[in-house]
Motif scaffolding. Structure first.
Motif, PDB file in Angstrom:
ATOM      1  N   GLY A 101       7.204 -21.256  -6.155  1.00 21.59           N
ATOM      2  CA  GLY A 101       6.269 -21.396  -7.272  1.00 21.59           C
ATOM      3  C   GLY A 101       5.335 -20.286  -7.605  1.00 21.59           C
ATOM      4  N   VAL A 102       5.880 -19.025  -7.251  1.00 20.14           N
ATOM      5  CA  VAL A 102       4.695 -17.676  -6.831  1.00 20.14           C
ATOM      6  C   VAL A 102       6.426 -16.736  -8.003  1.00 20.14           C
ATOM      7  CG1 VAL A 102       4.699 -15.577  -5.714  1.00 20.14           C
ATOM      8  CG2 VAL A 102       3.943 -17.342  -4.671  1.00 20.14           C
ATOM      9  N   GLN A 103       5.498 -16.582  -9.168  1.00 20.38           N
ATOM     10  CA  GLN A 103       6.183 -15.998 -10.871  1.00 20.38           C
ATOM     11  C   GLN A 103       5.862 -14.542 -10.649  1.00 20.38           C
ATOM     12  OE1 GLN A 103       4.265 -16.522 -14.458  1.00 20.38           O
ATOM     13  NE2 GLN A 103       5.987 -16.394 -15.739  1.00 20.38           N
ATOM     14  N   VAL A 104       4.504 -13.994  -9.928  1.00 19.40           N
ATOM     15  CA  VAL A 104       4.175 -12.693  -9.795  1.00 19.40           C
ATOM     16  C   VAL A 104       4.065 -12.229  -8.527  1.00 19.40           C
ATOM     17  CG1 VAL A 104       3.172 -10.599 -10.472  1.00 19.40           C
ATOM     18  CG2 VAL A 104       4.476 -12.188 -12.323  1.00 19.40           C
ATOM     19  N   ALA A 105       4.044 -11.656  -7.572  1.00 23.60           N
ATOM     20  CA  ALA A 105       3.137 -11.092  -6.756  1.00 23.60           C
ATOM     21  C   ALA A 105       2.767  -9.378  -6.184  1.00 23.60           C
ATOM     22  CB  ALA A 105       3.529 -11.607  -5.280  1.00 23.60           C
ATOM     23  N   ALA A 106       1.570  -9.373  -6.931  1.00 19.92           N
ATOM     24  CA  ALA A 106       0.622  -8.285  -7.189  1.00 19.92           C
ATOM     25  C   ALA A 106       0.031  -7.478  -5.961  1.00 19.92           C
ATOM     26  CB  ALA A 106       0.512  -7.601  -8.294  1.00 19.92           C
ATOM     27  N   PRO A 107       0.442  -6.512  -4.603  1.00 23.91           N
ATOM     28  CA  PRO A 107      -0.233  -6.784  -4.139  1.00 23.91           C
ATOM     29  C   PRO A 107      -0.982  -5.070  -4.371  1.00 23.91           C
ATOM     30  CG  PRO A 107       2.180  -5.256  -3.389  1.00 23.91           C
ATOM     31  CD  PRO A 107       2.002  -6.258  -4.713  1.00 23.91           C
ATOM     32  N   ILE A 108      -1.941  -5.043  -4.120  1.00 15.26           N
ATOM     33  CA  ILE A 108      -3.354  -3.498  -3.558  1.00 15.26           C
ATOM     34  C   ILE A 108      -3.078  -3.064  -2.446  1.00 15.26           C
ATOM     35  CG2 ILE A 108      -5.186  -3.114  -4.323  1.00 15.26           C
ATOM     36  CD1 ILE A 108      -3.176  -2.715  -6.773  1.00 15.26           C
ATOM     37  N   ALA A 109      -3.161  -1.882  -1.939  1.00 13.50           N
ATOM     38  CA  ALA A 109      -3.042  -1.414  -0.923  1.00 13.50           C
ATOM     39  C   ALA A 109      -4.033  -0.393  -0.612  1.00 13.50           C
ATOM     40  CB  ALA A 109      -1.683  -1.547  -0.149  1.00 13.50           C
ATOM     41  N   ASN A 110      -5.523  -0.230  -1.007  1.00 13.39           N
ATOM     42  CA  ASN A 110      -6.560   0.708  -0.641  1.00 13.39           C
ATOM     43  C   ASN A 110      -6.237   1.558   0.607  1.00 13.39           C
ATOM     44  OD1 ASN A 110      -7.988  -0.172  -2.368  1.00 13.39           O
ATOM     45  ND2 ASN A 110      -9.473  -1.489  -1.436  1.00 13.39           N
ATOM     46  N   VAL A 111      -5.798   2.943   0.295  1.00 10.10           N
ATOM     47  CA  VAL A 111      -5.485   4.048   1.413  1.00 10.10           C
ATOM     48  C   VAL A 111      -7.450   4.786   1.902  1.00 10.10           C
ATOM     49  CG1 VAL A 111      -4.598   6.168   1.964  1.00 10.10           C
ATOM     50  CG2 VAL A 111      -2.957   3.992   0.544  1.00 10.10           C
ATOM     51  N   GLY A 112      -8.040   5.260   1.057  1.00 10.76           N
ATOM     52  CA  GLY A 112      -8.994   5.586   1.535  1.00 10.76           C
ATOM     53  C   GLY A 112      -9.369   6.456   0.436  1.00 10.76           C
ATOM     54  N   LEU A 242      -7.301   6.627  -3.684  1.00 11.74           N
ATOM     55  CA  LEU A 242      -6.286   5.911  -3.603  1.00 11.74           C
ATOM     56  C   LEU A 242      -6.006   5.218  -2.972  1.00 11.74           C
ATOM     57  CD1 LEU A 242      -3.311   7.465  -4.101  1.00 11.74           C
ATOM     58  CD2 LEU A 242      -3.159   8.700  -1.371  1.00 11.74           C
ATOM     59  N   ALA A 243      -5.178   3.919  -3.692  1.00 10.48           N
ATOM     60  CA  ALA A 243      -4.034   3.266  -3.299  1.00 10.48           C
ATOM     61  C   ALA A 243      -3.177   2.645  -4.181  1.00 10.48           C
ATOM     62  CB  ALA A 243      -5.288   1.916  -4.204  1.00 10.48           C
TER      63      ALA A 243
END
Length: 907
Positions: A101-112, A242-243
């Motif tokens: 059921g997951v069509q899109v899984a978009a991560p965000i990783a904040n670095v600093g 930066l991310a």
């Protein structure tokens, strides 16, 4: 039987007309209002459906990241992402992508936050004169927050001579004097610049020029200086967040790949590459918009100088730094402005690297008066800026960071050495492309979700004073990385590209165990707020939580809600501000539809219910008024079934006539106001007009048909078995209300229903200021339904008033002989009028109090907070009493006509 019914109606026209009018109003109002409600509901549901989905349906966050405010009120702060740095592992991300059921899984990783450096030359060659020795001071300050904050920066001095030559030798500049001596201008000054003083020290700098030797000036040892042109070189440590993203998923979610304006988009799984000299180059794309409201203001003054030779010797002497920086103030020549947006563009063309970075926490709040929130400041120690590779042991951040801060900062110092593979541990950046956030899809503003990856939150003045101070514009980020508003990530890399920053060998204290900050989920086959789509979203959310243990938010159907935020005053000029910020209220669409269904059902049931009380009261009154006639018919042998049929048929006949007239009236209204109502729905007036009186007359007709013949011919009002003396007007009023308790109860019930409904509607409208109304979606569609609600309430209260007036008329009719007797005993008309008015107030008071209590109980059951309900109950109760007083004016006109001959004639 029909002739008998027609004769009865002909001989009692007033009662038949009153019945018919009530039935007509109720039936026509019900049909038209249900039609209008259906049209309104279709439009509202269309708006909700259209704005149900935004960028993502589910937000996955690290476990324990819900704030107290979020848990209590379902509100997500606009800056929620800016303080989350890691917490989700790559393994958990992989599990989320595999869930059905997951069509899109978009991560965000904040670095600093990194601070790349860029230089900018500021020319003053247009300000020099022909004097042999000149000294200029460039007093710098950063102006931010719509001009409210001014941060002092380094002073820069420019020495210029038109008489002597300059020579560059042994790491510095020397001025050749006419007698052959050498003055170490610039060199002596540079050697004395203090290196201590903490991160916010502001040492001064100087550049030197000669008209006689262009090229043998400050440009000889710094290529950023224009050759032969008097200038200062301003250095910027520009903060950049930066991310990291997954390029494939981000493109599917936001179409970020279509916003590239130069270069190219990031490739899937693109990694850092080792370049020449062992550099570790991280691939990035950069935002074309820095979203900074800040510029550098430079006041250029000409300082007073000594004669040329002595002045050159002092500038090149052993105390040059102190001498120059203590020169008296001179004449202001010009004010120059350097845009930080232009500096950012220059930065993107420079060599980019980072040997230290910082991560900020989220803003904390406390509750303030009036439902507002107050941002809490935090004190970051100066040690947070310590770094072993900078002069004096401190990194020199922009002076904005000495201002009030609202976020705790954490530093990660890099190791500027080579690893065992010969790779330089401090990463550098390789710009692959630029993207313009303005080209992202335009998501609906009514259901907009925080997209801090690309935009800062919209924060505006919350009152007239704050709007005036902000010049009617929003408050934007500054170079203060601990400020209230954070800039969005300006540099984006891949999940693989961020690894050098999470490598503890490169940056001690860093960790790559759980680098992802949030995951935004779009669920497949979601079409709107329909039950099936909501079930799909809920199923995916539950599966994510069960598999990963992460915090999960269902964001589909959310809508922005504006909150007022108290922002404490800054240290550099900005006063305390009241801000208006768009937070997000979760689940608004679904809650709104449920509440709309409940409220509409309640309102549309009120009209036939209140009309039913009026008709029941009238049916009882008609049966009581004809007791002797009915008793006589029973004595003459009429069967009880015929009595029941006659009474019920009378009401049905009135209803049929009222229904036919109502159909014509409804058709005229539809045509006159161009309403979208079908003919079939208009014809519903007839069956409704038939059903209402027959239902209302069932009990009175059944009761009248079962009475004994001799009891039916007894007087309608008889003495009670327990006789108590009446000593005052109030006692008489209570006795009159208790004589026929069923009638009083029916009259009161109409007022109870009206007051309870008014309490609920007003309470809902006030309470939804924090739930539905007050969100952008709620405000956008409220106007479509609120008018209809109050029209239905108006009809309900009008019918309740008619019912109350009818009770008073019937009481007067049955007690007319008593009232005439009181007149003959010396009572004046005002006394009788007072009795009638007090009876109306008594029923109104009972109805208002009962309705208010019923409204409070129903509102509490629906979850409406107590204060709005109490205010609504007080308002509705006062309105009920006022209506009772008004309707008592009509029966009072009958009191004046009660004379002995008239009453005896009627008897």
């Amino acid at each position: 039987m029909l002739r008998f019914l027609a004769a009865n109606l002909r001989h009692r026209p007033s009662r038949a007309v009153a019945f018919g009018a009530a039935i007509l109003v109720a039936a026509v109002s019900f049909v038209l209002l249900t039609s209008a409600a259906k049209t309104s509901d279709l439009r509202v549901r269309g708006s909700v459906t259209q704005n149900f989905r935004n960028a993502y349906d589910i937000l996955v966050r690290p476990r324990g990241s819900f704030t107290k405010i979020e848990r209590e009120s379902g509100l997500v702060q606009a800056n929620y992402l800016s303080g989350i740095f890691g917490g989700i592992t790559l393994r958990q991300y992989g599990e989320v992508k595999q869930i059905r059921g997951v069509q899109v899984a978009a991560p965000i990783a904040n670095v600093g936050y990194i601070f790349p450096f860029v230089n900018k030359a500021v020319l003053i060659d247009d300000l020099v004169s022909g004097a042999p020795a000149q000294m200029f001071r460039l007093k710098q300050s950063y102006v931010a927050q719509r001009g409210l904050s001014r941060y002092p920066a380094n002073d820069w001095y420019v020495y210029y001579t038109t008489r002597d030559r300059l020579l560059y030798d042994q790491g510095g500049l020397h001025q050749v004097l006419p007698d052959g001596r050498m003055a170490d201008v610039c060199k002596s000054f540079a050697n004395e610049i203090p290196s201590e003083g903490g991160p916010f020290r502001r040492p001064s700098y100087m550049s030197c020029y000669s008209r006689r030797s262009p090229g043998e000036d400050s440009s000889a040892y710094n290529s950023d200086f224009p050759v032969g042109r008097p200038s200062a070189v301003i250095g910027f440590y520009f903060p950049v967040l930066l991310a990291a993203i997954d390029p494939v998923q981000e493109a599917r979610l936001t179409n970020l790949d279509r916003t590239i304006t130069a270069g190219r988009f990031l490739k899937p799984h693109e990694r850092p590459r080792v370049g020449r000299f062992g550099g570790n180059f991280v691939p990035i794309i950069a935002s074309a918009r820095p979203y900074l409201d800040e510029h550098l203001s430079i006041e250029v003054s000409r300082l007073p100088v000594l004669p040329a030779t002595p002045f050159a010797l002092r500038v090149g002497g052993p105390d040059a730094y102190r001498f120059v920086t203590h020169l008296p103030a001179g004449k202001l020549l010009a004010t120059k402005r350097v845009s930080l947006v232009r500096a950012y563009e220059r930065l993107l063309r420079s060599r980019l690297f980072s040997d230290i970075y910082w991560t900020p926490s989220n803003v904390r709040y406390r509750r303030a008066t009036g439902g507002r929130l107050s941002a809490i400041t935090t004190a970051n120690p100066e040690s947070i800026w310590k770094s072993h590779i900078y002069t004096g042991g401190y990194f020199a951040p922009p002076h904005d960071n000495a201002d009030a801060q609202f976020r705790r900062l954490y530093a990660y110092n890099g190791r500027n050495t080579f690893d065992n593979r010969g790779v330089y541990r401090t990463p550098a950046f390789r710009l692959r492309g630029r993207y313009d956030p303005a080209k992202l899809p335009g998501f609906s503003p009514l259901s907009r979700l925080p997209m801090e990856t690309y935009y800062p939150p919209l924060v505006e003045g919350g009152d007239a004073r704050s709007r005036r101070l902000l010049k009617g514009k929003p408050l934007l980020p500054t170079q203060n990385v601990g400020d209230y508003i954070q800039q969005p990530p300006l540099f984006l890399t891949t999940l693989e590209g961020m690894r050098p920053f999470l490598n503890p060998e490169f940056f001690p204290g860093a960790s790559a165990r759980a680098p992802i900050s949030v995951i935004r989920i779009r669920v497949a086959n979601v079409k709107g707020p329909d039950p099936e789509s909501r079930a799909r979203i809920k199923a995916v959310a539950l599966e994510i939580r069960d598999r990963t243990g992460l915090d999960v938010d269902i964001t589909a159907g959310s809508s922005p809600r504006e909150l007022l935020i108290d922002l404490p005053a800054g240290k550099f000029g900005r006063p305390e501000l009241l801000l208006k910020e768009g937070w997000v209220k979760k689940g608004v669409s679904v809650t709104f539809l449920k509440a709309l269904d409940r409220k509409r059902l309640l309102l549309l049931a009120l009209i036939p219910l209140t009309c039913g009380f009026f008709l029941i009261n009238g049916a009882f009154a008609a049966a009581r008024a004809r007791r002797r006639e009915l008793g006589t018919l029973l004595c003459l042998g009429w069967p009880r079934r015929a009595i029941f049929t006659a009474l019920l048929g009378e009401l049905a006949l009135v209803g049929l006539v009222a229904g036919l007239l109502g159909t014509a009236v409804a058709a005229a209204i539809v045509e006159g106001f161009s309403l979208d109502v079908s003919l079939a729905r208009t014809l519903l007036v007839v069956p409704l007009a038939l059903v209402l009186p027959m239902l209302a007359g069932l009990v009175p007709a059944l009761r009248a048909s079962r009475e004994a013949p001799l009891a039916a011919v007894a007087p309608p009002v008889v003495a009670s078995t327990s006789v108590r003396s009446v000593r005052n007007l109030h006692g008489l009023v209570l006795a009159n209300l208790a004589r026929v308790p069923q009638r009083t109860l029916v009259g009161v019930l109409g007022m109870v229903v009206g007051v309870a409904a008014l309490t609920l509607i007003v309470g809902i409208d006030h309470a939804f200021q924090g739930t539905l109304v007050g969100t952008l979606l709620g405000d956008a569609i409220l106007f479509r339904i609120s008018g209809l609600d109050f029209v239905a309430l108006g009809v309900t209260i009008a019918l309740a008033a008619c019912s109350l007036a009818d009770v008073l008329f019937l009481n007067l009719s049955e007690r007319s002989a008593e009232l005439v007797t009181l007149r003959t005993l010396g009572w004046r008309q005002r006394h009788l009028a007072r009795v009638v008015a007090l009876e109306a107030v008594g029923m109104g008071l009972i109805g208002a109090l009962g309705g208010a209590l019923l409204g409070l109980a129903l509102g509490a059951a629906l979850g409406i907070s107590l204060l709005p309900l109490l205010a609504a109950a007080g308002l509705a109760g006062a309105g009920g009493l006022l209506v009772s007083l008004v309707v008592s004016l009509l029966p009072l006109t009958r009191v004046a006509g009660l004379t002995a001959p008239v009453v005896l004639a009627e008897e």
